[in-house]
Design a protein around this motif. Structure first.
Motif, PDB file in Angstrom:
ATOM      1  N   ILE A  13      -3.985   0.921  -2.431  1.00  0.00           N
ATOM      2  CA  ILE A  13      -3.120  -0.087  -3.050  1.00  0.00           C
ATOM      3  C   ILE A  13      -2.497   0.463  -4.323  1.00  0.00           C
ATOM      4  O   ILE A  13      -1.297   0.321  -4.552  1.00  0.00           O
ATOM      5  CB  ILE A  13      -3.919  -1.382  -3.327  1.00  0.00           C
ATOM      6  CG1 ILE A  13      -4.273  -2.062  -2.003  1.00  0.00           C
ATOM      7  CG2 ILE A  13      -3.144  -2.326  -4.242  1.00  0.00           C
ATOM      8  CD1 ILE A  13      -5.305  -3.162  -2.127  1.00  0.00           C
ATOM      9  N   LYS A  14      -3.311   1.101  -5.136  1.00  0.00           N
ATOM     10  CA  LYS A  14      -2.818   1.688  -6.393  1.00  0.00           C
ATOM     11  C   LYS A  14      -1.724   2.713  -6.116  1.00  0.00           C
ATOM     12  O   LYS A  14      -0.682   2.720  -6.765  1.00  0.00           O
ATOM     13  CB  LYS A  14      -3.967   2.328  -7.161  1.00  0.00           C
ATOM     14  CG  LYS A  14      -3.544   2.949  -8.470  1.00  0.00           C
ATOM     15  CD  LYS A  14      -4.724   3.556  -9.199  1.00  0.00           C
ATOM     16  CE  LYS A  14      -4.271   4.182 -10.507  1.00  0.00           C
ATOM     17  NZ  LYS A  14      -5.413   4.761 -11.237  1.00  0.00           N
ATOM     18  N   CYS A  16       0.274   2.969  -3.518  1.00  0.00           N
ATOM     19  CA  CYS A  16       1.490   2.292  -3.048  1.00  0.00           C
ATOM     20  C   CYS A  16       2.205   1.587  -4.197  1.00  0.00           C
ATOM     21  O   CYS A  16       3.438   1.627  -4.286  1.00  0.00           O
ATOM     22  CB  CYS A  16       1.140   1.279  -1.963  1.00  0.00           C
ATOM     23  SG  CYS A  16       0.606   1.987  -0.404  1.00  0.00           S
ATOM     24  N   ARG A  17       1.437   0.942  -5.055  1.00  0.00           N
ATOM     25  CA  ARG A  17       2.023   0.236  -6.200  1.00  0.00           C
ATOM     26  C   ARG A  17       2.751   1.213  -7.113  1.00  0.00           C
ATOM     27  O   ARG A  17       3.901   0.984  -7.497  1.00  0.00           O
ATOM     28  CB  ARG A  17       0.918  -0.494  -6.984  1.00  0.00           C
ATOM     29  CG  ARG A  17       1.417  -1.161  -8.259  1.00  0.00           C
ATOM     30  CD  ARG A  17       0.303  -1.824  -9.017  1.00  0.00           C
ATOM     31  NE  ARG A  17      -0.765  -0.945  -9.446  1.00  0.00           N
ATOM     32  CZ  ARG A  17      -0.681  -0.080 -10.466  1.00  0.00           C
ATOM     33  NH1 ARG A  17       0.446   0.043 -11.146  1.00  0.00           N
ATOM     34  NH2 ARG A  17      -1.720   0.665 -10.808  1.00  0.00           N
ATOM     35  N   GLU A  18       2.098   2.318  -7.432  1.00  0.00           N
ATOM     36  CA  GLU A  18       2.717   3.312  -8.309  1.00  0.00           C
ATOM     37  C   GLU A  18       3.931   3.962  -7.650  1.00  0.00           C
ATOM     38  O   GLU A  18       4.928   4.226  -8.320  1.00  0.00           O
ATOM     39  CB  GLU A  18       1.688   4.360  -8.725  1.00  0.00           C
ATOM     40  CG  GLU A  18       0.644   3.804  -9.677  1.00  0.00           C
ATOM     41  CD  GLU A  18      -0.452   4.791 -10.021  1.00  0.00           C
ATOM     42  OE1 GLU A  18      -0.653   5.795  -9.285  1.00  0.00           O
ATOM     43  OE2 GLU A  18      -1.133   4.561 -11.050  1.00  0.00           O
ATOM     44  N   MET A  22       5.811  -0.106  -9.645  1.00  0.00           N
ATOM     45  CA  MET A  22       5.406  -1.427 -10.125  1.00  0.00           C
ATOM     46  C   MET A  22       4.135  -1.348 -10.968  1.00  0.00           C
ATOM     47  O   MET A  22       3.269  -0.508 -10.711  1.00  0.00           O
ATOM     48  CB  MET A  22       5.161  -2.367  -8.939  1.00  0.00           C
ATOM     49  CG  MET A  22       6.425  -2.749  -8.197  1.00  0.00           C
ATOM     50  SD  MET A  22       6.091  -3.906  -6.860  1.00  0.00           S
ATOM     51  CE  MET A  22       5.767  -2.748  -5.533  1.00  0.00           C
ATOM     52  N   GLN A  24       0.635  -3.300 -12.527  1.00  0.00           N
ATOM     53  CA  GLN A  24      -0.327  -4.270 -12.013  1.00  0.00           C
ATOM     54  C   GLN A  24       0.145  -5.685 -12.307  1.00  0.00           C
ATOM     55  O   GLN A  24       0.016  -6.570 -11.463  1.00  0.00           O
ATOM     56  CB  GLN A  24      -1.705  -4.032 -12.632  1.00  0.00           C
ATOM     57  CG  GLN A  24      -2.370  -2.772 -12.161  1.00  0.00           C
ATOM     58  CD  GLN A  24      -3.675  -2.505 -12.878  1.00  0.00           C
ATOM     59  OE1 GLN A  24      -3.927  -3.000 -13.970  1.00  0.00           O
ATOM     60  NE2 GLN A  24      -4.527  -1.692 -12.253  1.00  0.00           N
ATOM     61  N   VAL A  27       2.878  -6.790  -9.801  1.00  0.00           N
ATOM     62  CA  VAL A  27       2.327  -7.108  -8.474  1.00  0.00           C
ATOM     63  C   VAL A  27       1.551  -8.419  -8.519  1.00  0.00           C
ATOM     64  O   VAL A  27       1.704  -9.272  -7.643  1.00  0.00           O
ATOM     65  CB  VAL A  27       1.444  -5.953  -7.955  1.00  0.00           C
ATOM     66  CG1 VAL A  27       0.737  -6.350  -6.669  1.00  0.00           C
ATOM     67  CG2 VAL A  27       2.291  -4.701  -7.725  1.00  0.00           C
ATOM     68  N   GLU A  47      -8.290  -2.409  -7.306  1.00  0.00           N
ATOM     69  CA  GLU A  47      -7.874  -1.002  -7.240  1.00  0.00           C
ATOM     70  C   GLU A  47      -9.020  -0.025  -7.480  1.00  0.00           C
ATOM     71  O   GLU A  47      -8.968   1.095  -6.990  1.00  0.00           O
ATOM     72  CB  GLU A  47      -6.739  -0.744  -8.237  1.00  0.00           C
ATOM     73  CG  GLU A  47      -5.418  -1.352  -7.799  1.00  0.00           C
ATOM     74  CD  GLU A  47      -4.270  -1.007  -8.726  1.00  0.00           C
ATOM     75  OE1 GLU A  47      -4.481  -0.335  -9.757  1.00  0.00           O
ATOM     76  OE2 GLU A  47      -3.136  -1.420  -8.412  1.00  0.00           O
ATOM     77  N   LEU A  61      -0.024  -8.400  -0.232  1.00  0.00           N
ATOM     78  CA  LEU A  61       0.141  -7.056  -0.791  1.00  0.00           C
ATOM     79  C   LEU A  61       0.982  -6.176   0.126  1.00  0.00           C
ATOM     80  O   LEU A  61       1.824  -5.416  -0.340  1.00  0.00           O
ATOM     81  CB  LEU A  61      -1.221  -6.404  -1.032  1.00  0.00           C
ATOM     82  CG  LEU A  61      -1.913  -6.803  -2.313  1.00  0.00           C
ATOM     83  CD1 LEU A  61      -3.361  -6.312  -2.323  1.00  0.00           C
ATOM     84  CD2 LEU A  61      -1.167  -6.267  -3.534  1.00  0.00           C
ATOM     85  N   LEU A  65       4.248  -4.586  -1.418  1.00  0.00           N
ATOM     86  CA  LEU A  65       4.296  -3.124  -1.513  1.00  0.00           C
ATOM     87  C   LEU A  65       5.192  -2.501  -0.449  1.00  0.00           C
ATOM     88  O   LEU A  65       5.397  -1.288  -0.444  1.00  0.00           O
ATOM     89  CB  LEU A  65       2.879  -2.554  -1.415  1.00  0.00           C
ATOM     90  CG  LEU A  65       1.922  -3.005  -2.514  1.00  0.00           C
ATOM     91  CD1 LEU A  65       0.510  -2.502  -2.225  1.00  0.00           C
ATOM     92  CD2 LEU A  65       2.406  -2.542  -3.886  1.00  0.00           C
TER      93      LEU A  65
END
Length: 74
Positions: A13-14, A16-18, A22, A24, A27, A47, A61, A65
């Motif tokens: 998840i981390k 994909c977010r980065e 984006m 935290q 999101v 995360e 998510l 994402l």
């Protein structure tokens, strides 16, 4: 639950977010807009594998994402 799985999912998840540029907070805010009461702190715990991910959170998510379930889960 399995701590290794929780950690792996959290790291995915981390990543994909980065990759999406984006934070935290961004999101978490989008998740709240979609009906999941997730704080930035809760997302941070997800995360690093300290908090389990619920099915409705996983669904949201994936949407936020813009990825596939396989990318998050494996």
């Amino acid at each position: 639950m399995n701590a290794k799985i929780d950690w792996t999912v959290g790291q995915n998840i981390k990543r994909c977010r980065e990759a999406g540029g984006m934070t935290q907070e961004t999101v978490a805010a989008k998740m709240r807009e979609l009906g999941c009461e997730v704080t930035r702190s809760a997302l941070a715990k997800i995360e690093v594998g300290q908090r389990h991910l619920y099915a409705d959170e996983l669904i949201r998510l994936r949407e936020i994402l813009n990825t596939e379930y396989d990318v998050i889960l494996f």
